[in-house]
Design an enzyme around this catalytic site. Structure first.
Site, PDB file in Angstrom:
ATOM      1  N   HIS A  35       5.479  20.667  58.214  1.00 26.60           N
ATOM      2  CA  HIS A  35       6.483  19.717  57.708  1.00 26.60           C
ATOM      3  C   HIS A  35       6.473  19.676  56.184  1.00 26.60           C
ATOM      4  O   HIS A  35       7.525  19.616  55.544  1.00 26.60           O
ATOM      5  CB  HIS A  35       6.188  18.294  58.207  1.00 26.60           C
ATOM      6  CG  HIS A  35       6.324  18.108  59.674  1.00 26.60           C
ATOM      7  ND1 HIS A  35       5.245  17.836  60.491  1.00 26.60           N
ATOM      8  CD2 HIS A  35       7.407  18.139  60.491  1.00 26.60           C
ATOM      9  CE1 HIS A  35       5.669  17.693  61.738  1.00 26.60           C
ATOM     10  NE2 HIS A  35       6.969  17.877  61.765  1.00 26.60           N
ATOM     11  N   GLY A 145      12.026  24.171  60.741  1.00 26.86           N
ATOM     12  CA  GLY A 145      10.990  25.187  60.877  1.00 26.86           C
ATOM     13  C   GLY A 145      11.360  26.207  61.950  1.00 26.86           C
ATOM     14  O   GLY A 145      11.939  25.855  62.980  1.00 26.86           O
TER      15      GLY A 145
END
Ligand code: PAF
Length: 251
Positions: A35, A145
């Protein structure tokens, strides 16, 4: 970092951004280095950075998975603050779903494959909540991601299908030195599980057919959910100590 909990307040603040570029990173909390790599890019590439922390129940088909999701709001806030994020949007279910999920966004093809075939309704929940976030935050760019590669592809398709002026930025998978893709769910593994988990990536990278890779994973001690090669990419999900791990690689 300013923490905002309601749509009304966010919309008021959003008006003050004017023409400035806004980088957005949606998360479900349980923040880790994966993250943080998204946050860093959102901060570097935009005038204003926004993160969200919201454990979205509509994308969990398994109640136990939702209840045991490893996230701590105070830890997440501290990490985001340290990273230099400007705004954190942290809503609750009634804030995000005033309709109690009567309305839903569905993709009819790719969302039914791979993880979607194993987790019914999962991508409906993801697409719906991200559409809501995009309408509230109105980001210039949003960062996702590549560990959730199918999610990224479906969101990219959604933005195109609905003519949304948002640039989706896919970001490379962040791995431990041993190759294990970093995930909040890794925290649910025991010491022994964590020692075995890197084999998942190692076996995926070792080549061979879907069947051969699945057999190698089973022999190593994983319970295979699926292994699929599609569009020059190998996607897989396995269970280890009842924790569901996913990974994918270009090939
Ligand atoms: O990737 C995630 O963490 C979630 O699916 C997302 C995009 C934050 C939506 O809840």
């Amino acid at each position: 970092m300013k923490i905002i909990k309601t749509v009304e307040e966010f919309k008021e603040i959003r008006k003050t951004f004017g023409d400035k570029s806004v980088g957005f990173v949606p998360t479900m909390g349980g923040l880790h280095n994966g993250h943080l790599s998204l946050m860093k890019r959102a901060i570097a590439e935009n005038d204003i950075s926004v993160a969200s922390v919201y454990l979205n129940p509509t994308q969990f088909n398994d109640k136990k998975d939702l209840e045991t999701y490893p996230a701590n709001f105070a830890d997440d806030c501290a990490l985001l603050e340290k990273a230099g994020v400007d705004y954190l949007f942290a809503p609750t279910y009634p804030v995000m779903y005033p309709d109690d999920y009567a309305y839903m966004l569905t993709e009819k093809r790719f969302s039914k494959e791979l993880c979607g075939a194993k987790r019914p309704g999962h991508f409906d929940g993801v697409l719906t909540v991200v559409m809501k976030f995009f309408n509230i935050v109105r980001p210039t760019r949003a960062y996702f991601g590549e560990k959730d590669y199918q999610q990224y592809k479906l969101l990219d398709g959604m933005v195109k299908a609905f003519f949304m002026d948002i640039e989706l930025v896919p970001c490379p998978i962040v791995r431990e030195e041993n190759g294990l893709a970093i995930s909040s769910r890794n925290r649910k593994l025991s010491k022994e599980g964590l020692a075995l988990a890197p084999k998942f990536h190692e076996i995926l990278a070792s080549g061979g057919s879907e069947e051969e890779i699945a057999a190698k994973l089973e022999a190593a001690g994983f319970k295979v959910d699926y292994v699929t090669i599609k569009d020059n990419r190998i996607y897989a999900a396995v269970f280890l100590e009842e924790v569901r791990l996913i990974d994918n690689l270009e090939r």
